[in-house]
Design a protein around this motif. Structure first.
Motif, PDB file in Angstrom:
ATOM      1  N   HIS A 163     -16.592  -4.241 -12.620  1.00  0.00           N
ATOM      2  CA  HIS A 163     -15.836  -5.234 -13.409  1.00  0.00           C
ATOM      3  C   HIS A 163     -16.379  -5.390 -14.823  1.00  0.00           C
ATOM      4  CE1 HIS A 163     -15.719  -6.665  -9.097  1.00  0.00           C
ATOM      5  NE2 HIS A 163     -14.431  -6.487  -9.367  1.00  0.00           N
TER       6      HIS A 163
ATOM      7  N   ASP B 235     -20.096  -7.005 -15.538  1.00  0.00           N
ATOM      8  CA  ASP B 235     -21.168  -6.546 -14.634  1.00  0.00           C
ATOM      9  C   ASP B 235     -22.246  -5.771 -15.411  1.00  0.00           C
ATOM     10  OD1 ASP B 235     -20.055  -7.507 -12.249  1.00  0.00           O
ATOM     11  OD2 ASP B 235     -18.932  -5.659 -11.891  1.00  0.00           O
TER      12      ASP B 235
ATOM     13  N   HIS C 133     -17.941  -3.529  -5.691  1.00  0.00           N
ATOM     14  CA  HIS C 133     -19.179  -2.981  -6.264  1.00  0.00           C
ATOM     15  C   HIS C 133     -19.671  -1.796  -5.431  1.00  0.00           C
ATOM     16  CE1 HIS C 133     -20.520  -6.837  -8.621  1.00  0.00           C
ATOM     17  NE2 HIS C 133     -19.258  -6.505  -8.845  1.00  0.00           N
TER      18      HIS C 133
ATOM     19  N   TRP D  63     -24.120  -9.172  -7.334  1.00  0.00           N
ATOM     20  CA  TRP D  63     -23.825 -10.040  -6.192  1.00  0.00           C
ATOM     21  C   TRP D  63     -24.802  -9.764  -5.055  1.00  0.00           C
ATOM     22  CZ3 TRP D  63     -21.218 -14.265  -6.624  1.00  0.00           C
ATOM     23  CH2 TRP D  63     -20.262 -14.372  -7.640  1.00  0.00           C
TER      24      TRP D  63
HETATM   25 ZN   LIG Z   1     -18.357  -7.393 -10.488  1.00  0.00          ZN
END
Ligand SMILES: [Zn+2]
Length: 282
Positions: free
Chosen positions: A33, A36, A147, A176
């Motif tokens: 994304h 990130d 991811h 994350w």
């Molecule tokens: Zn992300």
């Protein structure tokens, strides 16, 4: 370089020819994304910032649809939101002095699909054009499925490179799920203290996400400080900010090594460490 999707975006902050911008790349991050890269790979951005012989290239695989929205973005359609996110990623590339920023524009569903060969082929072509020395990917214990999808497509693409084209180092980085649980001898502790102003700015430009109610700017700075402080219990802090990564290089050097076996090996070591410390009191 011609990218697959009509909505894909190429941005070279200093206006260099795209072929040259890719070829001069020494450090490269590929993420799912927009934002990130700036959260997890600031080490690479800082390593290259302002230097004539080191260049950072960022690649974002998905299109930014489905992002949460609030405030001035509340009424935005998915299409408008995608445009905002592409613009924000360009801003980060400009502030961070990147060589090149590619946004490949795939839907998340494509990135999560293990059978999507188009993404792998395109990533392989980008890696071959850049031939970076250092690569930053999502870590393989991340809890976000997109991811993991992007990281696995990247590993497959990197494994296709010839031995001479492969990066010297591949890091799996934190977004994350952090990597504090990795054994200290396994942690790749990447300094992120230099130019705190630029480190903060490249995360802060993602206003649509931060205004949307997620304080990624504060959380990212907080995690880096916590990593630096809690890294070594008996030593004073040399760095005031660290990002942690797992070393993914062995998976590129040995394509027969299973990613799942490799990562669960780290989890087994963590388990054994906890058992050993508690076992003394049994
Ligand atoms: Zn992300």
């Amino acid at each position: 370089m011609k990218l697959n999707n009509a909505n894909a975006d190429t941005f070279v902050p200093d206006g260099a020819d795209i072929g040259r911008a890719l070829a001069r790349t020494t450090h490269m991050a590929v993420t799912a994304h927009q934002d990130d890269i700036e959260i997890m790979a600031y080490h690479g951005i800082a390593e290259c910032f302002g230097l004539p012989d080191k260049w950072f290239t960022g690649v974002v695989v998905t299109d930014g649809a489905g992002s949460p929205r609030a405030g001035i973005y509340e009424q935005y359609t998915d299409e408008q939101m995608k445009q905002v996110r592409v613009r924000e990623q360009r801003k980060a590339a400009y502030v961070g002095d990147y060589s090149c920023q590619l946004q490949l524009g795939y839907p998340s569903s494509a990135a999560k699909d293990p059978c999507n060969t188009a993404i792998r082929d395109e990533l392989h072509a980008v890696f071959a054009a850049c031939r970076p020395e250092v690569v930053y990917l999502h870590n393989l214990a991340d809890k976000h499925e997109t991811h993991i999808g992007v990281a696995m497509h990247c590993l497959a693409a990197l494994r296709r490179l010839s031995a001479g084209e492969r990066p010297k180092k591949v890091y799996g980085c934190e977004v994350w799920r952090n990597l504090d649980w990795l054994g200290d001898d396994r942690k790749q502790a990447l300094p992120a203290s230099s130019r705190e102003n630029i480190g903060a700015a490249v995360v802060a430009v993602f206003d649509s996400q931060i205004t949307g109610g997620k304080r990624y700017d504060l959380a990212t700075a907080g995690r880096r400080l916590a990593n630096a402080t809690y890294y070594a219990s008996h030593a004073t802090d040399v760095e005031t900010a660290l990002t942690f990564a797992m070393d993914l290089t062995p998976l590129i050097d040995d394509p027969s090594l299973s990613p799942a076996d490799y990562v669960t090996g780290f989890i087994d070591e963590f388990r054994a460490d906890v058992q050993k410390k508690l076992g003394r009191f049994a």
